[in-house]
Scaffold this motif. Structure first.
Motif, PDB file in Angstrom:
ATOM      1  N   LEU A   1      -7.524   0.585 -12.776  1.00  0.00           N
ATOM      2  CA  LEU A   1      -8.084   1.754 -12.108  1.00  0.00           C
ATOM      3  C   LEU A   1      -9.551   1.552 -11.761  1.00  0.00           C
ATOM      4  O   LEU A   1     -10.275   0.825 -12.451  1.00  0.00           O
ATOM      5  CB  LEU A   1      -7.961   2.994 -13.006  1.00  0.00           C
ATOM      6  CG  LEU A   1      -6.563   3.363 -13.501  1.00  0.00           C
ATOM      7  CD1 LEU A   1      -6.646   4.554 -14.431  1.00  0.00           C
ATOM      8  CD2 LEU A   1      -5.639   3.668 -12.327  1.00  0.00           C
TER       9      LEU A   1
ATOM     10  N   ALA B   1       5.287  -2.699  -7.734  1.00  0.00           N
ATOM     11  CA  ALA B   1       5.112  -1.808  -6.590  1.00  0.00           C
ATOM     12  C   ALA B   1       6.325  -1.868  -5.669  1.00  0.00           C
ATOM     13  O   ALA B   1       6.788  -0.829  -5.164  1.00  0.00           O
ATOM     14  CB  ALA B   1       3.852  -2.196  -5.822  1.00  0.00           C
TER      15      ALA B   1
ATOM     16  N   ALA C   1      -4.204   9.011  -5.464  1.00  0.00           N
ATOM     17  CA  ALA C   1      -4.642   7.619  -5.553  1.00  0.00           C
ATOM     18  C   ALA C   1      -3.993   6.787  -4.461  1.00  0.00           C
ATOM     19  O   ALA C   1      -2.872   7.067  -4.015  1.00  0.00           O
ATOM     20  CB  ALA C   1      -4.311   7.035  -6.933  1.00  0.00           C
TER      21      ALA C   1
ATOM     22  N   THR D   1       5.507   9.305  -7.241  1.00  0.00           N
ATOM     23  CA  THR D   1       5.599   8.709  -5.909  1.00  0.00           C
ATOM     24  C   THR D   1       6.310   9.656  -4.965  1.00  0.00           C
ATOM     25  O   THR D   1       7.144  10.466  -5.394  1.00  0.00           O
ATOM     26  CB  THR D   1       6.366   7.377  -5.960  1.00  0.00           C
ATOM     27  OG1 THR D   1       7.746   7.645  -6.239  1.00  0.00           O
ATOM     28  CG2 THR D   1       5.800   6.463  -7.035  1.00  0.00           C
TER      29      THR D   1
ATOM     30  N   ALA E   1      -5.984   2.303  -7.223  1.00  0.00           N
ATOM     31  CA  ALA E   1      -5.251   1.876  -8.416  1.00  0.00           C
ATOM     32  C   ALA E   1      -4.434   0.644  -8.039  1.00  0.00           C
ATOM     33  O   ALA E   1      -3.745   0.645  -7.008  1.00  0.00           O
ATOM     34  CB  ALA E   1      -4.347   2.984  -8.932  1.00  0.00           C
TER      35      ALA E   1
ATOM     36  N   ILE F   1      -1.573  -1.119 -14.994  1.00  0.00           N
ATOM     37  CA  ILE F   1      -2.319  -0.580 -13.858  1.00  0.00           C
ATOM     38  C   ILE F   1      -3.813  -0.781 -14.093  1.00  0.00           C
ATOM     39  O   ILE F   1      -4.289  -0.679 -15.232  1.00  0.00           O
ATOM     40  CB  ILE F   1      -1.974   0.917 -13.642  1.00  0.00           C
ATOM     41  CG1 ILE F   1      -2.528   1.413 -12.309  1.00  0.00           C
ATOM     42  CG2 ILE F   1      -2.485   1.768 -14.791  1.00  0.00           C
ATOM     43  CD1 ILE F   1      -1.992   2.797 -11.917  1.00  0.00           C
TER      44      ILE F   1
ATOM     45  N   LEU G   1      -1.598  10.322  -9.758  1.00  0.00           N
ATOM     46  CA  LEU G   1      -1.726   9.873 -11.145  1.00  0.00           C
ATOM     47  C   LEU G   1      -2.038  11.067 -12.023  1.00  0.00           C
ATOM     48  O   LEU G   1      -2.900  11.896 -11.680  1.00  0.00           O
ATOM     49  CB  LEU G   1      -2.840   8.826 -11.258  1.00  0.00           C
ATOM     50  CG  LEU G   1      -2.547   7.450 -10.662  1.00  0.00           C
ATOM     51  CD1 LEU G   1      -3.803   6.577 -10.695  1.00  0.00           C
ATOM     52  CD2 LEU G   1      -1.415   6.758 -11.420  1.00  0.00           C
TER      53      LEU G   1
ATOM     54  N   VAL H   1      -2.357   3.458  -4.161  1.00  0.00           N
ATOM     55  CA  VAL H   1      -1.739   2.481  -5.059  1.00  0.00           C
ATOM     56  C   VAL H   1      -1.533   1.188  -4.281  1.00  0.00           C
ATOM     57  O   VAL H   1      -0.883   1.181  -3.233  1.00  0.00           O
ATOM     58  CB  VAL H   1      -0.403   3.006  -5.616  1.00  0.00           C
ATOM     59  CG1 VAL H   1       0.192   1.998  -6.586  1.00  0.00           C
ATOM     60  CG2 VAL H   1      -0.604   4.356  -6.300  1.00  0.00           C
ATOM     61  N   ARG H   2      -2.079   0.115  -4.804  1.00  0.00           N
ATOM     62  CA  ARG H   2      -1.971  -1.183  -4.130  1.00  0.00           C
ATOM     63  C   ARG H   2      -1.272  -2.170  -5.050  1.00  0.00           C
ATOM     64  O   ARG H   2      -1.740  -2.445  -6.159  1.00  0.00           O
ATOM     65  CB  ARG H   2      -3.358  -1.703  -3.754  1.00  0.00           C
ATOM     66  CG  ARG H   2      -3.326  -3.083  -3.071  1.00  0.00           C
ATOM     67  CD  ARG H   2      -4.726  -3.525  -2.693  1.00  0.00           C
ATOM     68  NE  ARG H   2      -5.304  -2.629  -1.697  1.00  0.00           N
ATOM     69  CZ  ARG H   2      -6.606  -2.623  -1.385  1.00  0.00           C
ATOM     70  NH1 ARG H   2      -7.434  -3.449  -2.001  1.00  0.00           N
ATOM     71  NH2 ARG H   2      -7.047  -1.798  -0.478  1.00  0.00           N
TER      72      ARG H   2
ATOM     73  N   VAL I   1      -1.563  -2.315  -9.079  1.00  0.00           N
ATOM     74  CA  VAL I   1      -0.442  -2.667  -9.949  1.00  0.00           C
ATOM     75  C   VAL I   1       0.095  -4.014  -9.491  1.00  0.00           C
ATOM     76  O   VAL I   1      -0.289  -4.530  -8.439  1.00  0.00           O
ATOM     77  CB  VAL I   1       0.669  -1.590  -9.912  1.00  0.00           C
ATOM     78  CG1 VAL I   1       0.126  -0.233 -10.355  1.00  0.00           C
ATOM     79  CG2 VAL I   1       1.284  -1.483  -8.520  1.00  0.00           C
TER      80      VAL I   1
ATOM     81  N   LEU J   1       2.602   7.889 -12.863  1.00  0.00           N
ATOM     82  CA  LEU J   1       2.496   7.821 -11.409  1.00  0.00           C
ATOM     83  C   LEU J   1       3.660   8.566 -10.781  1.00  0.00           C
ATOM     84  O   LEU J   1       4.820   8.293 -11.085  1.00  0.00           O
ATOM     85  CB  LEU J   1       2.492   6.363 -10.949  1.00  0.00           C
ATOM     86  CG  LEU J   1       2.500   6.123  -9.438  1.00  0.00           C
ATOM     87  CD1 LEU J   1       1.251   6.706  -8.779  1.00  0.00           C
ATOM     88  CD2 LEU J   1       2.601   4.623  -9.133  1.00  0.00           C
TER      89      LEU J   1
ATOM     90  N   ASN K   1       0.845  -1.194   0.000  1.00  0.00           N
ATOM     91  CA  ASN K   1       0.000   0.000   0.000  1.00  0.00           C
ATOM     92  C   ASN K   1       0.877   1.240   0.000  1.00  0.00           C
ATOM     93  O   ASN K   1       1.832   1.333   0.781  1.00  0.00           O
ATOM     94  CB  ASN K   1      -0.913   0.034   1.233  1.00  0.00           C
ATOM     95  CG  ASN K   1      -2.274  -0.570   0.945  1.00  0.00           C
ATOM     96  OD1 ASN K   1      -2.586  -0.934  -0.184  1.00  0.00           O
ATOM     97  ND2 ASN K   1      -3.089  -0.688   1.967  1.00  0.00           N
TER      98      ASN K   1
END
Length: 415
Positions: free
Chosen positions: A150, A212, A113, A170, A205, A148, A104, A115-116, A207, A168, A99
């Motif tokens: 969504l 990740a 978002a 980060t 979102a 990805i 995005l 992101v998982r 991935v 993306l 996580n």
């Protein structure tokens, strides 16, 4: 079967045609008031039960039943925790996850978002996102492919579809001569899902797990492992069992903890509605007081004659308790029958009302659901019926006691 004379006279007073039509009208209003109050209470609680069940099902469709994670958001050697969880007979599936937060961007639009990172095969066994795909498949996420998936609202806000590119950003930045710069990575949209929970449809979102880990510099660590249980209601019990088995740096969190505020709010609202509608039933039940007081006044001569013939004060009291209680029973049974009938057929009644009015009463754009769910619980119906009967019985005590204290000589003085 021979009835006791108290029951015989009480039932006779109930069904006899009284000379005073106003008393009959007030008695009918009391019965109808109890019936409407009981029916309203059953319908409202059934709708709230149905709403709670519907939302709980949707939450559990995308949220795991139990999570094992670390306080520092990094769980190394996650297979060891997975094996620990799999030893429990209630655990049906285990899936690792990463996580992280990110931004995005596509075509000048920027959205935050969650992101998982997931392993698609394992994730499909834990949650139902893979079965809620509008386009593409969760299995299209491949290590190194930087694909990805969504949520439908997030995709709509970004203006992208399957095959489009998104970037993306980060929070883990790169140190450059110009200072700390955010890391950027371009992903290809390989799927769009809709789980009918705006919180997830507009921000989640997904991935591949390896992508990740690489992007967020996790190495071989993950944020935690997600568990699916044979029964979601066992999650708090299993969490308590894990408390003594996990090392100090790890913790277990169940789905009730993750959504505690929502379920607490629904439970408080349900209790308050129960109290408010019970007061409506109480008002209707205590209309019996005025009805019986007028009946006692109208039957003063009859009471005096019965006392003269040897009826005891207790017998006189029983007559009017029986009369009032039967009215309460009739109102309660009518309300239970009507309330259960309406609650079980709301899926037919509400659309019919919408067609007549030409408008939608429940809008999916405003609420989490676009229909009015209903779940009739026998425990709720039984509790409501018992409370109504108890209030009806209490309402008969004062008029019956007043009738029992009536003196024959005083009652017959002006007859």
């Amino acid at each position: 079967m021979t009835l006791p004379f108290e029951a015989f006279i009480g039932l006779r007073y109930l069904r006899a045609r009284r000379s005073n039509g106003f008393i009959s009208f007030i008695s009918l209003v009391s019965v109808l008031g109890i019936a409407l109050g009981v029916a309203a209470l059953i319908i409202v609680l059934s709708v709230m039960n149905g709403f709670q069940k519907e939302i709980r099902g949707r939450i559990l469709g995308v949220a795991s039943h139990l999570e094992i994670s670390s306080y520092d958001a990094r769980l190394p050697d996650w297979p060891a925790y997975a094996k620990l969880a799999e030893r429990e007979p209630e655990v049906r599936a285990v899936a690792p996850f990463v996580n992280a937060q990110g931004l995005l961007t596509s075509r000048g639009v920027v959205r935050g978002a969650l992101v998982r990172g997931v392993e698609p095969a394992r994730e499909d066994q834990v949650v139902e996102v893979g079965h809620k795909m509008l386009a593409g498949r969760l299995s299209d996420l491949k290590p190194g492919g930087f694909g990805i998936v969504l949520g439908v609202e997030l995709a709509r806000q970004l203006g992208v579809a399957v095959g489009d590119k998104v970037t993306l950003l980060t929070p883990q930045g790169n140190v450059t001569p110009a200072g700390l710069m955010p890391r950027l990575k371009q992903f290809t949209v390989v799927g769009v899902f809709k789980v009918d929970m705006f919180e997830f449809d507009s921000s989640l979102a997904m991935v591949d797990l390896r992508d990740a880990q690489l992007l967020f510099r996790m190495g071989d660590a993950v944020s935690g492992v997600r568990l699916k249980l044979s029964d979601p209601m066992l999650a708090p019990e299993l969490k308590a069992r894990f408390a003594g088995k996990l090392p100090p740096e790890a913790t277990a969190t169940d789905w009730t903890d993750m959504n505690a505020n929502y379920f607490r709010a629904v439970q408080i609202e349900k209790r308050m509605m129960f109290i408010i509608l019970t007061l409506i039933v109480a008002v209707a039940a205590f209309n019996l007081v005025s009805t019986l007081v007028m009946v006692v006044t109208d039957k003063r001569a009859d009471i005096a004659i019965l006392r003269t013939l040897g009826a005891s004060p207790a017998s006189i009291m029983k007559i009017f308790v029986i009369q009032g209680s039967v009215s309460g029973i009739l109102g309660t049974l009518s309300g239970v029958a009507g309330g259960v009938l309406v609650a079980l057929n709301l899926d037919v009644i509400v659309p019919a009302i919408e067609r007549v009015l030409g408008t939608r009463l429940i809008s999916g754009d405003v609420y989490l659901i676009d229909h009015l769910p209903s779940q009739v619980l026998s425990g709720d119906v039984t509790t409501i019926a018992l409370i109504s009967l108890a209030l009806s019985f209490l309402a008969t005590l004062y008029p019956s006691w007043h009738a029992a204290r009536l003196q024959p000589a005083e009652a017959l003085r002006y007859e």
